[in-house]
Scaffold this motif. Structure first.
Motif, PDB file in Angstrom:
ATOM      1  N   LEU A  56       0.733  -1.278   0.041  1.00 31.81           N
ATOM      2  CA  LEU A  56      -0.025  -0.009  -0.044  1.00 31.81           C
ATOM      3  C   LEU A  56       0.976   1.293   0.061  1.00 31.81           C
ATOM      4  N   ASP A  57       0.354   2.102  -0.619  1.00 37.63           N
ATOM      5  CA  ASP A  57       1.200   3.370  -0.847  1.00 37.63           C
ATOM      6  C   ASP A  57       0.155   4.609  -0.558  1.00 37.63           C
ATOM      7  N   PRO A  58      -0.044   5.045   0.572  1.00 36.76           N
ATOM      8  CA  PRO A  58      -0.961   6.100   1.135  1.00 36.76           C
ATOM      9  C   PRO A  58      -0.399   7.565   0.545  1.00 36.76           C
ATOM     10  N   GLN A  59       0.893   7.601   0.553  1.00 35.19           N
ATOM     11  CA  GLN A  59       1.518   8.912  -0.017  1.00 35.19           C
ATOM     12  C   GLN A  59       1.166   8.915  -1.602  1.00 35.19           C
ATOM     13  N   GLY A  60       1.340   8.019  -2.025  1.00 33.08           N
ATOM     14  CA  GLY A  60       1.153   8.082  -3.699  1.00 33.08           C
ATOM     15  C   GLY A  60      -0.384   8.124  -3.887  1.00 33.08           C
ATOM     16  N   LYS A  61      -1.334   7.535  -2.967  1.00 30.85           N
ATOM     17  CA  LYS A  61      -2.927   8.037  -3.117  1.00 30.85           C
ATOM     18  C   LYS A  61      -3.229   9.488  -2.853  1.00 30.85           C
ATOM     19  N   ALA A  62      -2.318  10.171  -1.812  1.00 31.45           N
ATOM     20  CA  ALA A  62      -2.454  11.363  -1.491  1.00 31.45           C
ATOM     21  C   ALA A  62      -2.453  12.398  -2.486  1.00 31.45           C
ATOM     22  N   ILE A  63      -1.111  12.185  -3.270  1.00 33.54           N
ATOM     23  CA  ILE A  63      -0.618  12.435  -4.416  1.00 33.54           C
ATOM     24  C   ILE A  63      -1.755  12.625  -5.483  1.00 33.54           C
ATOM     25  N   GLN A  64      -1.960  11.426  -5.867  1.00 35.03           N
ATOM     26  CA  GLN A  64      -3.210  11.528  -6.941  1.00 35.03           C
ATOM     27  C   GLN A  64      -4.424  12.171  -6.576  1.00 35.03           C
ATOM     28  N   SER A  65      -4.800  12.101  -5.369  1.00 31.15           N
ATOM     29  CA  SER A  65      -6.062  12.839  -4.988  1.00 31.15           C
ATOM     30  C   SER A  65      -5.743  14.438  -5.230  1.00 31.15           C
ATOM     31  N   ALA A  66      -4.546  14.874  -4.867  1.00 28.64           N
ATOM     32  CA  ALA A  66      -4.143  16.360  -5.020  1.00 28.64           C
ATOM     33  C   ALA A  66      -4.103  16.653  -6.495  1.00 28.64           C
ATOM     34  N   LEU A  67      -3.545  15.861  -7.168  1.00 25.05           N
ATOM     35  CA  LEU A  67      -3.377  16.123  -8.618  1.00 25.05           C
ATOM     36  C   LEU A  67      -4.882  16.278  -9.401  1.00 25.05           C
ATOM     37  N   GLY A  68      -5.833  15.407  -8.806  1.00 24.32           N
ATOM     38  CA  GLY A  68      -7.098  15.542  -9.162  1.00 24.32           C
ATOM     39  C   GLY A  68      -7.809  16.773  -8.903  1.00 24.32           C
ATOM     40  N   GLY A  69      -7.559  17.162  -7.649  1.00 24.55           N
ATOM     41  CA  GLY A  69      -8.002  18.417  -7.235  1.00 24.55           C
ATOM     42  C   GLY A  69      -7.676  19.726  -7.854  1.00 24.55           C
ATOM     43  N   LEU A  70      -6.315  19.297  -8.549  1.00 23.92           N
ATOM     44  CA  LEU A  70      -5.391  20.519  -9.262  1.00 23.92           C
ATOM     45  C   LEU A  70      -5.957  20.700 -10.659  1.00 23.92           C
ATOM     46  N   GLY A  71      -7.064  19.613 -11.197  1.00 28.41           N
ATOM     47  CA  GLY A  71      -7.667  19.630 -12.512  1.00 28.41           C
ATOM     48  C   GLY A  71      -6.657  18.665 -13.394  1.00 28.41           C
ATOM     49  N   PHE A  72      -5.936  17.927 -12.869  1.00 31.90           N
ATOM     50  CA  PHE A  72      -5.258  16.793 -13.676  1.00 31.90           C
ATOM     51  C   PHE A  72      -6.043  15.550 -13.632  1.00 31.90           C
ATOM     52  N   ASP A  73      -6.797  15.406 -14.335  1.00 33.67           N
ATOM     53  CA  ASP A  73      -7.644  14.414 -14.597  1.00 33.67           C
ATOM     54  C   ASP A  73      -6.918  13.361 -15.387  1.00 33.67           C
ATOM     55  N   GLY A  74      -7.530  12.066 -15.105  1.00 28.64           N
ATOM     56  CA  GLY A  74      -7.000  11.030 -16.099  1.00 28.64           C
ATOM     57  C   GLY A  74      -5.583  10.382 -15.480  1.00 28.64           C
ATOM     58  N   VAL A  75      -5.483  10.659 -14.128  1.00 28.67           N
ATOM     59  CA  VAL A  75      -4.210  10.067 -13.320  1.00 28.67           C
ATOM     60  C   VAL A  75      -4.867   8.563 -12.860  1.00 28.67           C
ATOM     61  N   ASP A  76      -4.567   7.813 -13.331  1.00 33.19           N
ATOM     62  CA  ASP A  76      -5.219   6.465 -12.649  1.00 33.19           C
ATOM     63  C   ASP A  76      -4.292   6.081 -11.407  1.00 33.19           C
ATOM     64  N   SER A  77      -3.123   6.260 -11.181  1.00 32.51           N
ATOM     65  CA  SER A  77      -2.393   5.987 -10.049  1.00 32.51           C
ATOM     66  C   SER A  77      -1.160   6.561 -10.099  1.00 32.51           C
ATOM     67  N   VAL A  78      -0.324   6.874  -8.488  1.00 31.86           N
ATOM     68  CA  VAL A  78       0.669   7.328  -8.414  1.00 31.86           C
ATOM     69  C   VAL A  78       1.559   6.528  -7.354  1.00 31.86           C
ATOM     70  N   ARG A  79       2.652   6.128  -7.824  1.00 30.30           N
ATOM     71  CA  ARG A  79       3.417   5.509  -6.696  1.00 30.30           C
ATOM     72  C   ARG A  79       4.399   6.427  -6.508  1.00 30.30           C
ATOM     73  N   GLN A  80       4.865   6.598  -5.094  1.00 34.26           N
ATOM     74  CA  GLN A  80       6.150   7.421  -4.838  1.00 34.26           C
ATOM     75  C   GLN A  80       7.149   6.591  -4.599  1.00 34.26           C
ATOM     76  N   GLY A  81       8.372   7.384  -4.738  1.00 31.59           N
ATOM     77  CA  GLY A  81       9.548   6.621  -4.366  1.00 31.59           C
ATOM     78  C   GLY A  81      10.849   7.646  -3.961  1.00 31.59           C
ATOM     79  N   LYS A  82      11.981   7.188  -4.118  1.00 28.81           N
ATOM     80  CA  LYS A  82      13.165   8.170  -3.486  1.00 28.81           C
ATOM     81  C   LYS A  82      14.142   7.658  -4.695  1.00 28.81           C
ATOM     82  N   VAL A  83      15.140   8.840  -4.656  1.00 31.84           N
ATOM     83  CA  VAL A  83      16.377   8.763  -5.510  1.00 31.84           C
ATOM     84  C   VAL A  83      17.285   9.254  -4.971  1.00 31.84           C
ATOM     85  N   PHE A  84      18.672   8.584  -4.904  1.00 33.42           N
ATOM     86  CA  PHE A  84      19.738   8.759  -4.157  1.00 33.42           C
ATOM     87  C   PHE A  84      20.799   8.905  -5.329  1.00 33.42           C
TER      88      PHE A  84
END
Length: 79
Positions: free
Chosen positions: A14-42
């Motif tokens: 489960l990726d609750p942060q990805g779900k929160a980002i997906q929801s925020a994108l929808g709220g900003l008018g970015f429709d059509g985002v089916d899912s978001v998975r977050q990660g980290k880069v080093f």
């Protein structure tokens, strides 16, 4: 030698942060985002010029610190 390590959650974790980002994108008018998975880069800079040694050292870093291998996958890109 430079390397980029990307750490992401394994499929099925489960990726609750990805779900929160997906929801925020929808709220900003970015429709059509089916899912978001977050990660980290080093970005890691190593003193060695031996690619095999660098990869071995980076794998050890991931296994011991950079990734929680129970729930995360990692990939290494050496340049």
């Amino acid at each position: 030698m430079k390397a980029r390590v990307t750490v992401t959650l394994k499929n099925g974790v489960l990726d609750p942060q990805g779900k929160a980002i997906q929801s925020a994108l929808g709220g900003l008018g970015f429709d059509g985002v089916d899912s978001v998975r977050q990660g980290k880069v080093f970005d890691v800079e190593l003193t060695t010029s031996d690619k095999a040694a660098a990869e071995s050292e980076l794998k050890a870093m991931c296994e011991k610190l950079l990734a929680n291998t129970v729930i995360e996958d990692y990939s290494i890109d050496i340049t």
